[in-house]
Design a protein around this motif. Structure first.
Motif, short mmCIF file in Angstrom:
data_model
loop_
_atom_site.label_atom_id
_atom_site.label_comp_id
_atom_site.label_asym_id
_atom_site.label_seq_id
_atom_site.Cartn_x
_atom_site.Cartn_y
_atom_site.Cartn_z
N TYR A 95 8.25 -2.44 8.45
CA TYR A 95 6.42 -2.67 8.28
C TYR A 95 5.71 -3.26 7.42
CZ TYR A 95 7.13 -0.54 12.70
OH TYR A 95 7.77 0.09 13.99
N HIS A 96 5.44 -3.51 6.55
CA HIS A 96 4.51 -4.24 5.40
C HIS A 96 2.84 -4.95 5.24
CE1 HIS A 96 4.96 -6.44 0.92
NE2 HIS A 96 4.74 -7.52 1.32
N TYR A 97 2.73 -4.27 4.76
CA TYR A 97 0.83 -4.32 4.87
C TYR A 97 0.34 -5.23 3.20
CZ TYR A 97 0.62 0.39 7.19
OH TYR A 97 0.83 1.24 8.10
N GLN A 139 -5.15 1.09 0.62
CA GLN A 139 -4.58 0.71 -0.36
C GLN A 139 -4.03 -1.06 -0.36
OE1 GLN A 139 -2.50 4.05 -1.83
NE2 GLN A 139 -1.59 3.01 -3.85
N TYR A 140 -2.44 -1.07 1.28
CA TYR A 140 -2.22 -2.14 0.80
C TYR A 140 -2.56 -3.13 1.93
CZ TYR A 140 0.91 0.79 -1.71
OH TYR A 140 1.60 2.16 -1.98
N GLY A 141 -3.85 -2.83 2.75
CA GLY A 141 -4.60 -3.43 3.66
C GLY A 141 -5.84 -4.40 3.94
N ASP A 142 -6.15 -3.91 3.01
CA ASP A 142 -6.81 -4.07 2.00
C ASP A 142 -8.62 -3.63 3.19
OD1 ASP A 142 -9.04 -5.93 1.22
OD2 ASP A 142 -8.90 -7.43 2.15
N ARG A 143 -7.73 -2.06 2.95
CA ARG A 143 -9.18 -1.26 2.90
C ARG A 143 -9.62 -1.77 4.62
NH1 ARG A 143 -12.04 1.40 -1.03
NH2 ARG A 143 -13.71 2.14 1.16
#
Length: 272
Positions: free
Chosen positions: A13-15, A111-115
């Motif tokens: 999975y990649h956020y 953190q990685y998925g734009d809040r």
């Protein structure tokens, strides 16, 4: 894929943000292997501190940690690239697996998925591995799980991964020695992080010695299998992502949070 699968090794999975997903990943059907020293982990972004060592009683006065840092860090880090994913934990295939799934990590969404306004891309692991290899088979790379361990200053001082053999450094030259040192200690240098990161359950590909003229991108082919929308994605954003990815035929779902538990927005059946 979203609800009942129980193979914890099938997907990674990649956020990312919606803009990055739409403007680059989904439009170009490629993933970028980013610069190693531009992650958000100080172990990777800050210069490593090296100490000198010798097998032959050589005078080490000129090989100060400051000098070795200037030699080793650019030679290793400036040509090293990494792309990071998270994995499922051990699954049973039941609904109570939700918190163990790679797309259900609230801190990673923040953190990685734009809040919680971004997306989590789901890739078939074997297909993605093949796609990476097809692009970078002529280069030196390695992939593996990240391990998590806390180390103290005293332990670091005796760690051979951070000790430079100045005899070999003089014999091979700065660049060749630095790359050989990185290859020898790659697990310690590139696949170990502090335990505070352990919730990420990370799997990564590390591309070494890449000095190509083109950005290190690779075509992920048909390995994209699903897209999960963050809980705060609005309708316009969702339609934008669907339009950009429809040709890839992924499954779609939106994550919702009920109290502190992750759940699905099953009302959005039109995406499936």
């Amino acid at each position: 894929m979203f609800t009942f699968h129980n193979d914890s090794k099938k997907y990674v999975y990649h956020y990312t943000s919606v803009d990055t997903a739409v403007d680059y990943i989904l439009t170009d059907e490629t993933l970028l292997v980013g610069c190693y020293n531009k992650t958000n982990d100080p172990k990777e972004t800050k210069d490593w501190f090296f100490l000198p060592g010798t097998n032959y009683g050589k005078c080490l006065d000129e090989y100060t940690p400051q000098y070795l840092s200037k030699v080793m860090n650019p030679a290793i880090k400036e040509t090293t690239h990494v792309i990071c994913f998270t994995k499922d934990e051990v699954l049973t295939g039941n609904l109570d697996d939700m918190a163990k799934r790679g797309f259900c990590k609230p801190r990673m969404w923040a953190q990685y998925g734009d809040r919680h306004k971004g997306v989590c891309l789901i890739f078939d692991f074997e297909s993605l591995s093949d796609a990476f290899h097809d692009r970078f088979s002529e280069y030196n790379y390695n992939s593996n799980d990240v391990t998590y361990r806390d180390r103290d200053i005293a332990e670091i001082g005796m760690d051979p991964a951070y000790i430079v053999n100045v005899d070999a450094l003089e014999d091979f030259g700065k660049l060749a020695y630095a790359r050989a040192h990185a290859a020898k200690y790659k697990q310690r240098l590139f696949f170990e992080k502090a335990s505070d990161w352990s919730n990420e359950n990370e799997y990564r590909w590390v591309l070494f010695d890449y000095d190509g003229n083109l950005p290190p991108k690779f075509h992920f082919k048909r390995s994209l299998k699903g897209i999960v929308f963050g809980a705060d994605c609005d309708e316009d954003t969702i339609q934008k992502v669907v339009k950009a990815s429809l040709k890839l035929n992924p499954q779609y779902q939106q994550l919702k949070w009920r109290n502190c538990a992750p759940w699905f927005n099953f009302e959005r059946t039109k995406w499936v």
